[in-house]
Design an enzyme around this catalytic site. Structure first.
Site, PDB file in Angstrom:
ATOM      1  N   GLY A 118      43.699  38.285  43.316  1.00  0.00           N
ATOM      2  CA  GLY A 118      42.996  37.029  43.158  1.00  0.00           C
ATOM      3  C   GLY A 118      43.910  36.012  42.519  1.00  0.00           C
ATOM      4  O   GLY A 118      45.110  36.227  42.403  1.00  0.00           O
ATOM      5  N   ASP A 167      28.286  41.304  33.065  1.00  0.00           N
ATOM      6  CA  ASP A 167      28.578  41.237  34.499  1.00  0.00           C
ATOM      7  C   ASP A 167      28.411  42.616  35.137  1.00  0.00           C
ATOM      8  O   ASP A 167      29.267  43.087  35.883  1.00  0.00           O
ATOM      9  CB  ASP A 167      29.991  40.701  34.736  1.00  0.00           C
ATOM     10  CG  ASP A 167      30.184  40.178  36.154  1.00  0.00           C
ATOM     11  OD1 ASP A 167      29.162  39.877  36.820  1.00  0.00           O
ATOM     12  OD2 ASP A 167      31.333  40.070  36.602  1.00  0.00           O
ATOM     13  N   VAL A 207      45.639  43.553  40.412  1.00  0.00           N
ATOM     14  CA  VAL A 207      45.537  44.864  39.787  1.00  0.00           C
ATOM     15  C   VAL A 207      46.434  45.793  40.570  1.00  0.00           C
ATOM     16  O   VAL A 207      46.285  45.943  41.783  1.00  0.00           O
ATOM     17  CB  VAL A 207      44.083  45.381  39.784  1.00  0.00           C
ATOM     18  CG1 VAL A 207      44.027  46.758  39.127  1.00  0.00           C
ATOM     19  CG2 VAL A 207      43.163  44.422  39.053  1.00  0.00           C
ATOM     20  N   GLY A 250      45.723  36.816  39.164  1.00  0.00           N
ATOM     21  CA  GLY A 250      46.698  37.885  39.207  1.00  0.00           C
ATOM     22  C   GLY A 250      46.275  38.998  40.138  1.00  0.00           C
ATOM     23  O   GLY A 250      45.502  38.801  41.060  1.00  0.00           O
ATOM     24  N   LYS A 292      46.326  45.551  35.179  1.00  0.00           N
ATOM     25  CA  LYS A 292      45.843  44.216  35.477  1.00  0.00           C
ATOM     26  C   LYS A 292      46.930  43.224  35.058  1.00  0.00           C
ATOM     27  O   LYS A 292      47.322  43.170  33.900  1.00  0.00           O
ATOM     28  CB  LYS A 292      44.554  43.954  34.706  1.00  0.00           C
ATOM     29  CG  LYS A 292      43.918  42.608  34.982  1.00  0.00           C
ATOM     30  CD  LYS A 292      42.720  42.335  34.071  1.00  0.00           C
ATOM     31  CE  LYS A 292      41.572  43.255  34.326  1.00  0.00           C
ATOM     32  NZ  LYS A 292      40.356  42.829  33.575  1.00  0.00           N
ATOM     33  N   LEU A 323      45.811  47.134  44.082  1.00  0.00           N
ATOM     34  CA  LEU A 323      44.444  47.636  44.191  1.00  0.00           C
ATOM     35  C   LEU A 323      43.441  46.505  44.362  1.00  0.00           C
ATOM     36  O   LEU A 323      42.373  46.689  44.953  1.00  0.00           O
ATOM     37  CB  LEU A 323      44.084  48.453  42.938  1.00  0.00           C
ATOM     38  CG  LEU A 323      44.974  49.660  42.644  1.00  0.00           C
ATOM     39  CD1 LEU A 323      44.592  50.280  41.312  1.00  0.00           C
ATOM     40  CD2 LEU A 323      44.857  50.687  43.759  1.00  0.00           C
ATOM     41  N   GLY A 324      43.760  45.347  43.816  1.00  0.00           N
ATOM     42  CA  GLY A 324      42.882  44.188  43.891  1.00  0.00           C
ATOM     43  C   GLY A 324      43.704  42.947  43.634  1.00  0.00           C
ATOM     44  O   GLY A 324      44.794  43.020  43.069  1.00  0.00           O
TER      45      GLY A 324
END
Length: 451
Positions: free
Chosen positions: A29, A143, A34, A32, A51, A26-27
Site C-alpha cells: 500500500g 478495527d 509487509v 509501505g 511491516k 505479503l501486502g
C-alpha cells in the site's frame, strides 16, 4: 562516498537490518509493504512478517508508528499477533511480527469445505479472548474485521490471531473517551459513526458483525449507500432470516443481539461475553449442519472482490487526517472529511495498507478522517472490484529492500506523479474506485424469508 559514510548516516538501530533476509511481499500500500523475512539472529532462525513504513509519507507524524509499537509492546496472548522487534533507517520504519501464514478468516472457512456452528463458536471465542485480554490492558483495537483475523499456520487445528493494531488506542484510564472517527464501515460501531465518543465497547460491536456474518453469510447492515448504511448501523435493527438462521441456536442469536446493542452502555462486555451461554452451555443445532453454505452463496464470488476493494481503499485512510492536523483544521464534519480523503487520494496522498493510524490528536475533538474507508467496506456483493493503483510501484520498492546498499533507502519512497501510482490527472480514478466499491455490497436476502 564509501559504505562507512553511508551507514554512518543511518540511525543506530539500522545495524539490525543485516539480521534479516527479506523475501516476498505479503501486502502492500501507500505507506509501505509487509515483507516476509527470515530473522537470522533468532535462536533458531524464524520466519517473520516485517511491516516497512515510509517516513516520508508520514510527513513528520512519527508518533503514529510509535503509538502502534507502544500498544504492542509486552502483549502476550495466544490469539494476539506477537510484536518481536523493530528498527529504522533514515527514511523507513521496520516493525517485525510473527508470521501468520494460515490465511484470512473467511477465506479459510470457504476453503475448509465444512464449517458448523460449533466451529464458529470456537473461533469467535478465541477472538473474544484476544479482545478480553486487550481490554484488560486498556487497549481498544478499533478495527476488528475478518481481514484482521488470520490463522497462524495452515494446520487444521491452527490458532486464529488478531492483527493490525494501526489504529488501536491505549487508554490512559477506564474513563478516557476516544473521539477519532475511525475503523471500517460495516464493522464500525454506531457511536463512532455518530461521533459521540467511544471506548472498549466498539470492539464488541465489530465482533457481533463478524459473528452474524459468519453464521449466515451476509452482513447485518447491507445498504449500497454509505449514508443509508450509517443510518442502518445507528438504528441497529437486525433480522434473522429463516432461510439462513433456522438451524442456528437461540444462544448464538442472543450473543449476536447482545453485541449489536446500539447503546454501548448496555452492550455486552468482553468479560460478560466469555461467560455467555453460547460459549459455556449451549447445545448447538445438529453440529453436522454446514453453515458455510451461506458464506458460499453470498461470498464465494464476492468475498475476494470485496477484500480487494477494501485493500485498494486503505490508501485513502489516514492522510486526510494528517493534512487536517497540519493545516489546523480539526473540526471538519463527516462530509468534509470524506471529501478531504478523496481529494488526498486523487493527489497521490494516501494512507496505510495496514489500517488507519491513530491520530496524534485522538484525545481532541475528532480531527481524523478515516471515513474514506467507510465508503469502501460495506462487505458487499460484486462481480468485479477495482484494482489497486500502485502495485507495480510498490513491488519495485520492495525489490529495493533486497539491496544491502544503504543508498536504497534514499530512493525507495519517492513521491510519484505518474498516473496509476495513486496520482491521477483527473478525478476519473476516484470515480472508478467509488463505482467499484459501490458494487461490492453483499446482496440482502429476500425479506420474505425473515422470521
Amino acid at each position: 562516498m564509501g559504505l562507512h559514510d553511508l551507514l554512518s548516516r543511518q540511525p543506530e538501530s539500522y545495524v539490525k537490518k543485516k539480521e534479516y533476509s527479506f523475501h516476498k511481499t505479503l501486502g502492500e500500500g501507500s505507506f509501505g509493504v509487509v515483507r516476509s523475512a527470515l530473522w537470522k539472529a533468532a535462536e533458531p532462525p524464524i520466519n517473520v512478517a516485517v511491516k516497512v513504513i515510509s517516513k516520508k509519507i508520514l510527513k513528520g507524524h512519527d508518533e503514529i508508528v510509535k503509538d502502534e509499537m507502544d500498544v504492542l509492546r509486552g502483549l502476550d496472548q495466544p490469539h494476539v499477533v506477537k510484536f518481536l522487534d523493530w528498527f529504522e533507517s533514515k527514511d523507513k520504519y521496520y516493525l517485525v511480527f510473527e508470521e501468520a501464514t494460515g490465511g484470512e478468516l473467511f477465506e479459510r472457512i470457504l476453503a475448509k469445505g465444512r464449517f458448523t456452528e460449533n466451529d464458529a463458536c470456537q473461533t469467535i471465542r478465541a477472538v473474544l479472548s484476544a479482545i478480553q485480554y486487550l481490554h484488560h490492558h486498556n487497549i481498544v483495537h478499533r478495527d476488528i474485521k475478518p481481514e484482521n483475523i488470520l490463522y497462524r499456520t495452515k494446520e487444521e487445528d491452527a490458532n486464529v490471531v488478531l492483527v493490525d493494531f494501526g489504529i488501536a488506542a491505549h487508554l490512559k484510564d477506564e474513563s478516557e473517551i476516544l473521539t477519532t472517527v475511525c475503523g471500517s464501515f460495516g464493522y464500525a460501531a454506531p457511536e463512532i459513526l455518530a461521533k459521540k465518543g467511544h471506548g472498549k465497547a466498539v470492539d464488541m460491536w465489530s465482533l457481533g458483525v463478524i459473528t452474524y456474518t459468519m453464521l449466515c453469510g451476509y452482513t447485518p447492515f447491507r445498504s449500497d449507500d454509505p449514508a443509508t448504511l450509517a443510518a442502518e448501523t445507528q438504528r441497529g435493527k437486525i433480522e434473522f432470516h429463516d432461510r439462513y438462521w433456522k438451524n442456528i441456536s437461540a444462544e448464538a442469536k442472543d450473543f449476536v443481539k447482545s453485541c449489536l446493542t446500539v447503546d454501548p452502555k448496555k452492550r455486552i462486555t468482553a468479560d460478560e461475553g466469555i461467560d455467555h451461554p453460547w460459549f459455556t452451555s449451549h447445545t448447538a443445532a445438529p453440529s453436522s449442519h454446514d453453515i458455510s453454505a451461506g458464506l458460499r452463496e453470498n461470498y464465494r464470488k464476492r468475498w475476494k472482490s470485496a477484500i480487494a476493494a477494501v485493500r485498494a481503499s486503505t490508501k485513502f485512510k489516514t492522510f486526510a487526517a494528517l493534512n487536517a492536523s497540519s493545516s489546523g483544521n480539526p473540526s471538519a464534519d463527516v462530509d468534509g472529511e470524506q471529501q478531504q480523503g478523496q481529494q488526498g487520494a486523487s493527489q497521490g496522498k494516501a494512507a496505510s495498507p495496514f489500517g488507519g493510524r491513530r491520530s496524534p490528536t485522538d484525545s481532541h475533538s475528532s480531527s481524523v478522517s478515516n471515513m474514506d474507508v467507510f465508503h469502501a467496506h460495506s462487505s458487499s456483493s460484486s462481480s468485479e472490484a477495482p484494482t489497486p493503483q500502485h502495485n507495480d510501484a510498490t513491488q519495485a520498492r520492495a525489490h529495493d529492500d533486497e539491496d544491502a546498499d544503504a543508498d536504497a533507502d534514499d530512493d525507495v519512497w519517492h513521491e510519484t506523479s505518474q498516473e496509476g501510482e495513486g496520482h491521477t490527472s483527473s478525478s476519473s480514478g476516484i470515480d472508478k474506485l467509488k463505482r467499484g466499491l459501490e458494487e461490492v455490497h453483499l446482496k440482502s436476502p429476500p425479506p420474505s424469508s425473515s422470521s
